[in-house]
Design a protein around this motif. Structure first.
Motif, PDB file in Angstrom:
ATOM      1  N   GLN A 175       5.136 -29.553 -53.711  1.00 21.50           N
ATOM      2  CA  GLN A 175       4.075 -30.140 -53.071  1.00 21.50           C
ATOM      3  C   GLN A 175       3.389 -31.097 -54.104  1.00 21.50           C
ATOM      4  O   GLN A 175       3.048 -31.019 -55.337  1.00 21.50           O
ATOM      5  N   SER A 201      -1.409 -33.980 -43.610  1.00 16.26           N
ATOM      6  CA  SER A 201      -0.494 -34.196 -44.542  1.00 16.26           C
ATOM      7  C   SER A 201       0.883 -34.595 -43.941  1.00 16.26           C
ATOM      8  O   SER A 201       1.179 -34.862 -43.030  1.00 16.26           O
ATOM      9  N   VAL A 237       0.545 -34.672 -54.575  1.00 14.89           N
ATOM     10  CA  VAL A 237      -0.472 -35.617 -54.214  1.00 14.89           C
ATOM     11  C   VAL A 237      -0.097 -36.885 -54.720  1.00 14.89           C
ATOM     12  O   VAL A 237      -0.126 -37.330 -55.762  1.00 14.89           O
ATOM     13  N   SER A 297      -1.063 -35.983 -49.294  1.00 14.67           N
ATOM     14  CA  SER A 297      -0.566 -34.806 -49.666  1.00 14.67           C
ATOM     15  C   SER A 297       0.822 -34.766 -49.015  1.00 14.67           C
ATOM     16  O   SER A 297       0.863 -35.103 -48.138  1.00 14.67           O
TER      17      SER A 297
END
Length: 72
Positions: free
Chosen positions: A67, A24, A69, A4
């Motif tokens: 944000q 992350s 992934v 992430s």
């Protein structure tokens, strides 16, 4: 591998990737979030940091968000 990443586009200073306590990452990029420039710069940064070919990295979610992934 799946990570992430919180992207901060348009920052001054060195382009860098910082690992957070929750495993992350935060990516500080020179590239602006315009016409996919920040995403391309992020893929380049991840490729260099983890020694993975850019073509193997995919943005699983968050292509238009800060944000993201990533997976490879």
């Amino acid at each position: 591998m799946r990570i992430s990443v919180r992207v901060k586009p348009g920052t001054k200073g060195a382009t860098r990737l910082e690992k957070q306590e929750d495993d992350s990452y935060v990516a500080f990029l020179h590239a602006r979030a315009h016409d996919g420039e920040a995403n391309a710069a992020l893929l380049e940064l991840i490729s260099d940091e983890f020694h993975v070919a850019k073509t193997q990295i995919t943005i699983v979610s968050g292509a238009k968000s800060r944000q993201k992934v990533l997976e490879w």
